[in-house]
Design a protein around this motif. Sequence first.
Motif, PDB file in Angstrom:
ATOM      1  N   ARG A 163       6.016   4.716  -7.631  1.00  0.00           N
ATOM      2  CA  ARG A 163       6.725   3.279  -6.985  1.00  0.00           C
ATOM      3  C   ARG A 163       5.284   3.305  -5.684  1.00  0.00           C
ATOM      4  N   PHE A 164       5.533   2.495  -4.790  1.00  0.00           N
ATOM      5  CA  PHE A 164       5.147   2.452  -4.023  1.00  0.00           C
ATOM      6  C   PHE A 164       6.077   2.355  -2.057  1.00  0.00           C
ATOM      7  N   ASP A 165       4.952   2.678  -1.357  1.00  0.00           N
ATOM      8  CA  ASP A 165       5.868   3.051  -0.186  1.00  0.00           C
ATOM      9  C   ASP A 165       4.941   1.725   0.741  1.00  0.00           C
ATOM     10  N   LEU A 166       5.396   0.691   1.505  1.00  0.00           N
ATOM     11  CA  LEU A 166       5.053  -0.471   2.045  1.00  0.00           C
ATOM     12  C   LEU A 166       4.878   0.290   3.622  1.00  0.00           C
ATOM     13  N   GLY A 167       3.719  -0.620   4.070  1.00  0.00           N
ATOM     14  CA  GLY A 167       2.983  -0.253   5.520  1.00  0.00           C
ATOM     15  C   GLY A 167       2.740  -1.674   6.225  1.00  0.00           C
ATOM     16  N   LEU A 168       2.640  -2.054   7.351  1.00  0.00           N
ATOM     17  CA  LEU A 168       2.762  -3.246   7.673  1.00  0.00           C
ATOM     18  C   LEU A 168       1.651  -2.560   8.905  1.00  0.00           C
ATOM     19  N   ALA A 169       0.200  -3.236   9.087  1.00  0.00           N
ATOM     20  CA  ALA A 169      -1.658  -3.214  10.071  1.00  0.00           C
ATOM     21  C   ALA A 169      -1.202  -2.087   9.832  1.00  0.00           C
ATOM     22  N   ALA A 170      -1.135  -0.983   8.485  1.00  0.00           N
ATOM     23  CA  ALA A 170      -1.742   0.034   8.568  1.00  0.00           C
ATOM     24  C   ALA A 170      -2.758   0.658   7.804  1.00  0.00           C
ATOM     25  N   ARG A 171      -2.915   1.709   7.103  1.00  0.00           N
ATOM     26  CA  ARG A 171      -4.041   2.481   6.457  1.00  0.00           C
ATOM     27  C   ARG A 171      -3.190   2.603   5.512  1.00  0.00           C
ATOM     28  N   ALA A 172      -3.725   2.264   4.127  1.00  0.00           N
ATOM     29  CA  ALA A 172      -2.686   4.010   3.320  1.00  0.00           C
ATOM     30  C   ALA A 172      -2.786   4.785   2.887  1.00  0.00           C
ATOM     31  N   GLY A 173      -1.591   4.922   2.745  1.00  0.00           N
ATOM     32  CA  GLY A 173      -1.090   6.630   3.170  1.00  0.00           C
ATOM     33  C   GLY A 173      -0.418   6.922   4.713  1.00  0.00           C
ATOM     34  N   TYR A 174      -0.578   5.694   5.249  1.00  0.00           N
ATOM     35  CA  TYR A 174      -0.155   6.163   6.284  1.00  0.00           C
ATOM     36  C   TYR A 174       1.996   5.855   6.735  1.00  0.00           C
ATOM     37  N   PRO A 175       1.569   7.173   7.504  1.00  0.00           N
ATOM     38  CA  PRO A 175       4.075   6.537   7.447  1.00  0.00           C
ATOM     39  C   PRO A 175       4.462   5.024   6.879  1.00  0.00           C
ATOM     40  N   PRO A 176       5.074   4.928   6.083  1.00  0.00           N
ATOM     41  CA  PRO A 176       5.605   3.698   5.181  1.00  0.00           C
ATOM     42  C   PRO A 176       6.851   3.254   6.629  1.00  0.00           C
ATOM     43  N   VAL A 177       7.066   1.887   6.422  1.00  0.00           N
ATOM     44  CA  VAL A 177       8.662   1.481   7.088  1.00  0.00           C
ATOM     45  C   VAL A 177       9.218   0.839   5.971  1.00  0.00           C
ATOM     46  N   GLU A 178       8.975   1.532   4.749  1.00  0.00           N
ATOM     47  CA  GLU A 178       9.932   1.371   3.615  1.00  0.00           C
ATOM     48  C   GLU A 178       9.543   1.995   2.299  1.00  0.00           C
ATOM     49  N   ALA A 179       9.774   2.933   1.288  1.00  0.00           N
ATOM     50  CA  ALA A 179       9.756   3.914   0.960  1.00  0.00           C
ATOM     51  C   ALA A 179      10.188   3.978  -0.268  1.00  0.00           C
ATOM     52  N   GLY A 180       9.043   3.856  -1.981  1.00  0.00           N
ATOM     53  CA  GLY A 180      10.222   3.992  -2.512  1.00  0.00           C
ATOM     54  C   GLY A 180      10.441   2.446  -3.458  1.00  0.00           C
ATOM     55  N   LEU A 181       9.326   1.481  -3.225  1.00  0.00           N
ATOM     56  CA  LEU A 181       9.217   0.159  -4.027  1.00  0.00           C
ATOM     57  C   LEU A 181       9.311  -0.249  -5.280  1.00  0.00           C
ATOM     58  N   ASP A 182       9.199  -0.326  -6.149  1.00  0.00           N
ATOM     59  CA  ASP A 182       8.898  -1.150  -7.465  1.00  0.00           C
ATOM     60  C   ASP A 182       8.863  -2.161  -7.308  1.00  0.00           C
ATOM     61  N   ALA A 183       7.342  -2.595  -8.406  1.00  0.00           N
ATOM     62  CA  ALA A 183       6.900  -3.427  -8.337  1.00  0.00           C
ATOM     63  C   ALA A 183       7.655  -5.310  -8.427  1.00  0.00           C
ATOM     64  N   ALA A 184       8.844  -5.059  -9.055  1.00  0.00           N
ATOM     65  CA  ALA A 184       9.512  -6.282  -8.792  1.00  0.00           C
ATOM     66  C   ALA A 184      10.459  -6.005  -7.698  1.00  0.00           C
ATOM     67  N   THR A 185      10.944  -5.754  -6.992  1.00  0.00           N
ATOM     68  CA  THR A 185      11.006  -5.632  -5.538  1.00  0.00           C
ATOM     69  C   THR A 185      10.231  -6.387  -4.658  1.00  0.00           C
ATOM     70  N   LEU A 186       8.430  -5.628  -4.973  1.00  0.00           N
ATOM     71  CA  LEU A 186       8.103  -6.391  -3.383  1.00  0.00           C
ATOM     72  C   LEU A 186       7.708  -7.507  -4.507  1.00  0.00           C
ATOM     73  N   LEU A 187       7.706  -8.129  -5.150  1.00  0.00           N
ATOM     74  CA  LEU A 187       7.449  -9.431  -5.883  1.00  0.00           C
ATOM     75  C   LEU A 187       8.730 -10.272  -5.304  1.00  0.00           C
ATOM     76  N   ALA A 188       9.707 -10.480  -5.689  1.00  0.00           N
ATOM     77  CA  ALA A 188      10.088 -11.336  -5.389  1.00  0.00           C
ATOM     78  C   ALA A 188      10.263 -10.673  -3.024  1.00  0.00           C
ATOM     79  N   ARG A 189      10.567  -9.650  -2.846  1.00  0.00           N
ATOM     80  CA  ARG A 189      10.387  -9.626  -1.096  1.00  0.00           C
ATOM     81  C   ARG A 189       9.130 -10.530  -0.790  1.00  0.00           C
TER      82      ARG A 189
END
Length: 373
Positions: free
Chosen positions: A343-369
């Motif tokens: 799954r995907f962790d979502l970060g804002l103004a961040a590098r890959a692997g940094y603490p996310p603002v939201e975790a465990g999202l799937d692709a469908a959720t991100l496309l809708a978001r």
Amino acid sequence: MTAAVRGWCPAAWRPMAAGDGLLVRIRPALGRVSAAQALGLAAAAARFGNGEIDLTRRANLQLRGVGEADWRPLVEALVALDLVDPDPAIDAQAGLTVAPDWRAGDDTHRIATDLLALRGEWPALPAKFGFAVDAGRSCRLSDTPADIRIERSVEGGPMLRTGGQATGVALAWGEEAAAAIDLARWFRDTGGAASGRMARHPVPLPGWAQGDARPAQGGPLAAGPHPLGALYGLPFGRIAADALTALVDRPDASAVRLTPWRLLLVEDAAAVPVPGLALDPADPLLAAHACVGAPACPQASVATRDLARRLAPHVAGLHVSGCAKGCARSGPARVVLTGRDGRFDLGLAARAGYPPVEAGLDAATLLARFGAC
């Protein structure tokens, strides 16, 4: 015994094992490939690999999907094309990135040629170590990784600067290559191998290499027409062998220059469309970053590029990373999606692997978001 090694810095004579086969990297002299060489390279990539070619952040090329039995015939073909040195020790030396808008006989071309002529004097250096030559009127490579930089200063003369330093030392014309090699020897002799990179080396620079010279202002090139030809953007830094053939198999294409910005500069060519490549600098795919992802990379737990293609028109400053390493973009992104356990962790103004603002999202959720459904 396999010829492959694992790690993130492959070479032609020491390929890296990836999820889609062996990864073979080539570093053409001066970052330039003639049209005939490019056609031969495309044919070799299709014959011995999966036909996919990546352009790296140091302006190298990587051929993907090479079979174990096909690796040596591929390297022999690349040696015959004069794209790989027949001596594995030379091929394994530190990299050299050259500002791609050089002209024959100018300072960038002269200095880079001088450095290459002295390759027999280069010391043994860590695999990630690299030189950059960027001595045009505008410095182009400021954001390109390099440990020793030869640049033009704001005063107009040549200067030497190391990775991690904002200033460097002014040089006399003609001494640039020798000074760069002297500094590389100092790095080796002061235990630089343990640090790996100049910016992480804890030993203070020698006095002769310190100064307050600053590089001339500039920036990267952009897709579209250029005085030297035409710049084509490669979405996610990848070009297929048939697209490379189409790019150079025409009367007005004399050579291809590699850049560190996911662009290929085709010398003498008109800016005519080529399927799969971009001529518009505002194309959203040129602003999006995504590594190769699963299954091609064994480190990744998610597929990346299909999602990035769908999100790119809706998300400015996007980075989709298959894992926390962030190979496609080392710096922060406005929106970063990091793969973890499928799954995907979502970060804002961040590098890959940094603490996310939201975790465990799937692709469908991100496309809708982001309104990409």
